[in-house]
Write an enzyme that holds these catalytic residues in place. Structure first.
Site, PDB file in Angstrom:
ATOM      1  N   LYS A 153       9.287  21.450   7.665  1.00 60.88           N
ATOM      2  CA  LYS A 153      10.629  20.844   7.594  1.00 60.88           C
ATOM      3  C   LYS A 153      11.756  21.871   7.717  1.00 60.88           C
ATOM      4  CE  LYS A 153      10.624  16.691   5.796  1.00 60.88           C
ATOM      5  NZ  LYS A 153      10.421  15.445   5.018  1.00 60.88           N
TER       6      LYS A 153
ATOM      7  N   THR B 295      -0.241  15.239 -12.065  1.00 63.31           N
ATOM      8  CA  THR B 295      -1.249  14.221 -11.798  1.00 63.31           C
ATOM      9  C   THR B 295      -2.484  14.576 -12.623  1.00 63.31           C
ATOM     10  OG1 THR B 295      -2.329  12.934 -10.067  1.00 63.31           O
ATOM     11  CG2 THR B 295      -2.224  15.341  -9.720  1.00 63.31           C
TER      12      THR B 295
ATOM     13  N   GLY C  57       3.952  18.190  -3.973  1.00 66.07           N
ATOM     14  CA  GLY C  57       3.425  17.172  -3.066  1.00 66.07           C
ATOM     15  C   GLY C  57       4.376  16.898  -1.918  1.00 66.07           C
TER      16      GLY C  57
ATOM     17  N   LYS D  20       0.450  16.026   8.384  1.00 63.25           N
ATOM     18  CA  LYS D  20       0.779  16.579   9.707  1.00 63.25           C
ATOM     19  C   LYS D  20      -0.052  17.832   9.981  1.00 63.25           C
ATOM     20  CE  LYS D  20       3.910  19.104  12.530  1.00 63.25           C
ATOM     21  NZ  LYS D  20       5.173  19.344  13.187  1.00 63.25           N
TER      22      LYS D  20
ATOM     23  N   GLN E 218      -1.490  15.826  -3.248  1.00 57.67           N
ATOM     24  CA  GLN E 218      -0.472  16.299  -4.190  1.00 57.67           C
ATOM     25  C   GLN E 218      -0.134  17.773  -3.906  1.00 57.67           C
ATOM     26  OE1 GLN E 218      -3.298  14.278  -5.901  1.00 57.67           O
ATOM     27  NE2 GLN E 218      -1.999  12.749  -4.978  1.00 57.67           N
TER      28      GLN E 218
ATOM     29  N   ARG F 115      10.162   5.629  -3.135  1.00 63.87           N
ATOM     30  CA  ARG F 115      11.208   6.143  -4.042  1.00 63.87           C
ATOM     31  C   ARG F 115      11.950   7.319  -3.404  1.00 63.87           C
ATOM     32  NH1 ARG F 115       7.716   7.557  -9.301  1.00 63.87           N
ATOM     33  NH2 ARG F 115       6.248   8.153  -7.684  1.00 63.87           N
TER      34      ARG F 115
ATOM     35  N   GLY G 299       0.216  10.006  -0.072  1.00 63.90           N
ATOM     36  CA  GLY G 299       0.672   9.351   1.153  1.00 63.90           C
ATOM     37  C   GLY G 299       0.848  10.451   2.179  1.00 63.90           C
ATOM     38  N   HIS G 300      -0.053  10.529   3.142  1.00 67.01           N
ATOM     39  CA  HIS G 300      -0.008  11.607   4.133  1.00 67.01           C
ATOM     40  C   HIS G 300       0.430  11.026   5.477  1.00 67.01           C
ATOM     41  CE1 HIS G 300      -3.015  14.186   1.599  1.00 67.01           C
ATOM     42  NE2 HIS G 300      -1.923  13.860   0.951  1.00 67.01           N
TER      43      HIS G 300
ATOM     44  N   ARG H  59      13.198  10.915  -3.034  1.00 65.49           N
ATOM     45  CA  ARG H  59      12.686  12.162  -3.614  1.00 65.49           C
ATOM     46  C   ARG H  59      13.861  13.008  -4.087  1.00 65.49           C
ATOM     47  NH1 ARG H  59       8.942  12.986   1.627  1.00 65.49           N
ATOM     48  NH2 ARG H  59       7.210  11.619   1.074  1.00 65.49           N
TER      49      ARG H  59
ATOM     50  N   VAL I 102       8.837  22.184  12.786  1.00 62.58           N
ATOM     51  CA  VAL I 102      10.263  21.959  13.043  1.00 62.58           C
ATOM     52  C   VAL I 102      10.570  20.483  13.315  1.00 62.58           C
ATOM     53  CG1 VAL I 102      10.768  24.311  13.808  1.00 62.58           C
ATOM     54  CG2 VAL I 102       9.928  22.636  15.475  1.00 62.58           C
TER      55      VAL I 102
ATOM     56  N   THR J  55       2.656   6.944  -9.743  1.00 68.64           N
ATOM     57  CA  THR J  55       2.699   6.026  -8.610  1.00 68.64           C
ATOM     58  C   THR J  55       2.108   4.665  -9.000  1.00 68.64           C
ATOM     59  OG1 THR J  55       0.552   6.806  -7.863  1.00 68.64           O
ATOM     60  CG2 THR J  55       2.474   7.914  -6.931  1.00 68.64           C
TER      61      THR J  55
HETATM   62  P1  GDP Z   1       2.095  14.951   2.635  1.00 67.51           P
HETATM   63  O1  GDP Z   1       1.913  14.016   1.488  1.00 67.51           O
HETATM   64  O2  GDP Z   1       2.015  16.381   2.230  1.00 67.51           O
HETATM   65  O3  GDP Z   1       1.183  14.642   3.802  1.00 67.51           O
HETATM   66  O4  GDP Z   1       3.580  14.722   3.158  1.00 67.51           O
HETATM   67  P2  GDP Z   1       4.306  13.298   3.384  1.00 67.51           P
HETATM   68  O5  GDP Z   1       3.752  12.680   4.599  1.00 67.51           O
HETATM   69  O6  GDP Z   1       4.291  12.495   2.145  1.00 67.51           O
HETATM   70  O7  GDP Z   1       5.805  13.758   3.557  1.00 67.51           O
HETATM   71  C1  GDP Z   1       6.190  14.629   4.560  1.00 67.51           C
HETATM   72  C2  GDP Z   1       7.228  13.907   5.436  1.00 67.51           C
HETATM   73  O8  GDP Z   1       7.889  14.846   6.235  1.00 67.51           O
HETATM   74  C3  GDP Z   1       6.619  12.912   6.382  1.00 67.51           C
HETATM   75  O9  GDP Z   1       7.520  11.860   6.595  1.00 67.51           O
HETATM   76  C4  GDP Z   1       6.444  13.737   7.662  1.00 67.51           C
HETATM   77  O10 GDP Z   1       6.446  12.944   8.810  1.00 67.51           O
HETATM   78  C5  GDP Z   1       7.667  14.584   7.614  1.00 67.51           C
HETATM   79  N1  GDP Z   1       7.538  15.901   8.251  1.00 67.51           N
HETATM   80  C6  GDP Z   1       6.447  16.719   8.287  1.00 67.51           C
HETATM   81  N2  GDP Z   1       6.774  17.894   8.860  1.00 67.51           N
HETATM   82  C7  GDP Z   1       8.085  17.807   9.189  1.00 67.51           C
HETATM   83  C8  GDP Z   1       9.003  18.725   9.775  1.00 67.51           C
HETATM   84  O11 GDP Z   1       8.688  19.859  10.107  1.00 67.51           O
HETATM   85  N3  GDP Z   1      10.294  18.297   9.943  1.00 67.51           N
HETATM   86  C9  GDP Z   1      10.697  17.052   9.563  1.00 67.51           C
HETATM   87  N4  GDP Z   1      11.968  16.727   9.746  1.00 67.51           N
HETATM   88  N5  GDP Z   1       9.843  16.182   8.994  1.00 67.51           N
HETATM   89  C10 GDP Z   1       8.568  16.559   8.802  1.00 67.51           C
HETATM   90  P1  IMO Z   2       0.826  13.607  -1.656  1.00 68.19           P
HETATM   91  O1  IMO Z   2      -0.644  13.822  -1.460  1.00 68.19           O
HETATM   92  C1  IMO Z   2       4.227  13.565  -4.367  1.00 68.19           C
HETATM   93  C2  IMO Z   2       3.462  12.424  -8.519  1.00 68.19           C
HETATM   94  C3  IMO Z   2       4.039  11.114  -9.001  1.00 68.19           C
HETATM   95  C4  IMO Z   2       4.253  11.436 -10.455  1.00 68.19           C
HETATM   96  C5  IMO Z   2       3.035  12.292 -10.780  1.00 68.19           C
HETATM   97  C6  IMO Z   2       1.874  11.540 -11.401  1.00 68.19           C
HETATM   98  O2  IMO Z   2       1.405  12.555  -0.778  1.00 68.19           O
HETATM   99  O3  IMO Z   2       1.560  14.890  -1.618  1.00 68.19           O
HETATM  100  P2  IMO Z   2       0.079   9.801 -10.510  1.00 68.19           P
HETATM  101  O4  IMO Z   2       0.224   8.573  -9.691  1.00 68.19           O
HETATM  102  O5  IMO Z   2      -0.763  10.848  -9.893  1.00 68.19           O
HETATM  103  O6  IMO Z   2      -0.318   9.499 -11.912  1.00 68.19           O
HETATM  104  O7  IMO Z   2       1.580  10.408 -10.600  1.00 68.19           O
HETATM  105  O8  IMO Z   2       2.630  12.869  -9.571  1.00 68.19           O
HETATM  106  N1  IMO Z   2       2.618  12.313  -7.305  1.00 68.19           N
HETATM  107  C7  IMO Z   2       3.002  12.727  -6.088  1.00 68.19           C
HETATM  108  N2  IMO Z   2       4.175  13.228  -5.663  1.00 68.19           N
HETATM  109  N3  IMO Z   2       3.191  13.473  -3.513  1.00 68.19           N
HETATM  110  C8  IMO Z   2       2.004  12.988  -3.937  1.00 68.19           C
HETATM  111  O9  IMO Z   2       0.913  12.984  -3.155  1.00 68.19           O
HETATM  112  C9  IMO Z   2       1.875  12.553  -5.267  1.00 68.19           C
HETATM  113  N4  IMO Z   2       0.882  12.021  -5.989  1.00 68.19           N
HETATM  114  C10 IMO Z   2       1.350  11.890  -7.234  1.00 68.19           C
HETATM  115  O10 IMO Z   2       5.252  10.822  -8.341  1.00 68.19           O
HETATM  116  O11 IMO Z   2       5.385  12.239 -10.612  1.00 68.19           O
HETATM  117 MG    MG Z   3       2.917  12.420   0.581  1.00 70.06          MG
END
Ligand code: GDP
Ligand code: IMO
Ligand code: MG
Length: 421
Positions: free
Chosen positions: A330, A238, A13, A19, A223, A302, A41-42, A304, A411, A130
């Site tokens: 990243k 999950t 996840g 993005k 995830q 939390r 959380g996207h 990571r 990037v 979560t």
């Molecule tokens: P998702 O759950 O897969 O949508 O990812 P999240 O939003 O939870 O976590 C990805 C994090 O990395 C977010 O804070 C993004 O803004 C950030 N991010 C995404 N792409 C890049 C990247 O290429 N470089 C950096 N430094 N941050 C990035």
């Molecule tokens: P996105 O879509 C990262 C993890 C939780 C826990 C396990 C089970 O943002 O990538 P749950 O609440 O589903 O019962 O939790 O899965 N987890 C994630 N980790 N990104 C997520 O979603 C997650 N959704 C659940 O931290 O380890």
């Molecule tokens: Mg996320």
């Protein structure tokens, strides 16, 4: 086109699905979330603004797109209503562009409490959920007790709600866990009322009709594959199928109507919550990745856990998903490291293996291949040709190992900080 493309995470996840969906959306008319719920959380960044979406598809910021919450998603009306309010505070009107499947299940207040009680009872072996009620809501779905969005307008909603709540209260009496459901329940019914203005749809018909009409549809996963309930690091997973197959069941799209499968991975690895993580770095290097990558959960805040890229696991999830294009995120976080490492096999008590074993426990030791780092700041670069040679070699190694091209390199968090190949 007559196919649906899919975006999904290949690790644990947080790979950057939000993005990527936002970047790809101009090529699509419909964005449809297929599983998970507010555990997701996207994050999206553009024009100096940042947003985090939990239930709403990440196409919502592009005018003219239709955003569908599919049947495979579990919805907490309190969280969805808050997301809608936050977005509409900026002047948008989501009424016409957000639609919800009648078959999506609802997360009840008592699901959240059951999640918390179950985790508390597990003590040290807790999953690190979560605590959004995901597990209990999917348990009621597969246990055939669940409450669905379509029930809201059925006339029997309160009766069904009360019956399921009574069952949950019975289950909660088995735990030594104190709780108060009243306040959240009040907000929950308010949330239900706020949802009524959105169109509740037979999303399987709607999505297939779009596909039939050659309207481009993008399915958005939540995830990542290593959290998949079947193939992830069970039981630290999950409760849904996060794989490409989940896009079929979570939207009602037949397997032969899946087109491109965009598999997203970070240039390293992170995980939040409990469970095995073979390449985890519990040292200064791990700390450096966490700081440079701002690796703190978008849903729970939390920290990571961080470590090197795990190619054994990546090849496994590329296989399980039928990935046709890789997207590496990243990359900039690895700027300035002297050496970058990638796990290419695991040492087990029975010898070395290039595949993911049944149990990914602490007995595994990764076998690393090392690459020279680079001193350039990747976040300023926009063309493949301008990337440092050592970085390109790192990418080419990954694509050769996975047998799939890396078509997009991210990037930086902003929409613009993206290299298309
Ligand atoms: P998702 O759950 O897969 O949508 O990812 P999240 O939003 O939870 O976590 C990805 C994090 O990395 C977010 O804070 C993004 O803004 C950030 N991010 C995404 N792409 C890049 C990247 O290429 N470089 C950096 N430094 N941050 C990035
Ligand atoms: P996105 O879509 C990262 C993890 C939780 C826990 C396990 C089970 O943002 O990538 P749950 O609440 O589903 O019962 O939790 O899965 N987890 C994630 N980790 N990104 C997520 O979603 C997650 N959704 C659940 O931290 O380890
Ligand atoms: Mg996320």
């Amino acid at each position: 086109m007559k196919k649906t493309d899919v975006v999904l995470g290949l690790q644990w996840g947080d790979e950057g699905k939000g993005k990527v969906v936002d970047v790809l959306t101009p090529g699509y008319k419909v964005i449809a979330r297929f599983q998970g719920g507010p555990n997701a959380g996207h994050s999206l960044h553009f024009n100096g603004e940042s947003y985090v979406l939990h239930t709403i598809p990440s196409g919502i910021f592009r005018p003219g797109t239709v955003n569908i919450i599919g049947n495979g998603v579990v919805i907490d009306p309190v969280i969805l209503a808050a997301e809608v309010e936050q977005l509409e505070a900026g002047g948008a009107d989501l009424s016409g562009c957000l639609k919800v499947s009648k078959r999506a299940h609802l997360i009840m207040p008592t699901h959240r409490i059951l999640d918390a009680a179950s985790e508390a009872a597990k003590g040290k072996t807790k999953i690190g959920s979560t605590l959004k009620g995901i597990g209990p809501a999917y348990m009621d779905k597969t246990g055939r007790n669940g409450l669905r969005v379509g029930d809201i307008v059925s006339g029997k909603f309160m009766e069904r709600y009360e019956a399921l709540k009574a069952k949950h209260l019975g289950m909660l009496s088995q735990y030594d866990y104190s709780f108060d459901v009243a306040e959240y329940e009040r907000q929950w019914f308010e949330g239900i009322e706020k949802l009524r203005r959105f169109e509740f749809i037979d999303s399987e018909y709607v999505v297939n009709k779009y596909i039939d009409g050659d309207v481009p549809v993008l399915a958005e996963g939540a995830q990542g594959a290593l959290l998949d309930v079947d193939f992830g690091t069970y039981p630290y997973v999950t409760s849904s199928n996060t794989l490409c197959a989940g896009a079929c069941t979570g939207l009602g799209v037949a397997p032969n109507r899946i087109g491109e499968v965009f598999g997203i991975f970070k240039a390293y690895c992170t995980r939040v919550g409990g469970g095995p993580f073979p390449t985890e770095l519990e040292d200064a290097t791990g700390e450096r990745l966490r700081e440079a990558g701002k690796e703190f959960g978008a849903t729970t805040g939390r920290p990571r856990r961080c470590g090197w890229l795990d190619l054994v696991a990546l090849k496994y999830t590329v296989m399980l998903n039928g990935v046709t294009a890789l997207i590496m995120m990243k990359s900039d976080v690895l700027n300035g490291f002297d050496t970058v490492k990638v796990a290419v096999a695991y040492k087990t008590p029975d010898g070395e293996t290039p595949t993911v074993p049944y149990e990914l426990d602490g007995q595994l030791e990764p076998v690393y291949r090392e690459f020279p780092g680079w001193s350039e700041d990747l976040s300023k670069i926009r063309r493949w040709e301008d990337l440092p040679r050592s970085f390109r070699e790192y990418v080419e190694f990954i694509e050769a190992e996975c047998g799939v091209p890396v078509k997009i390199i991210s990037v930086g968090p902003d929409r613009e900080e993206t290299i298309l190949r």
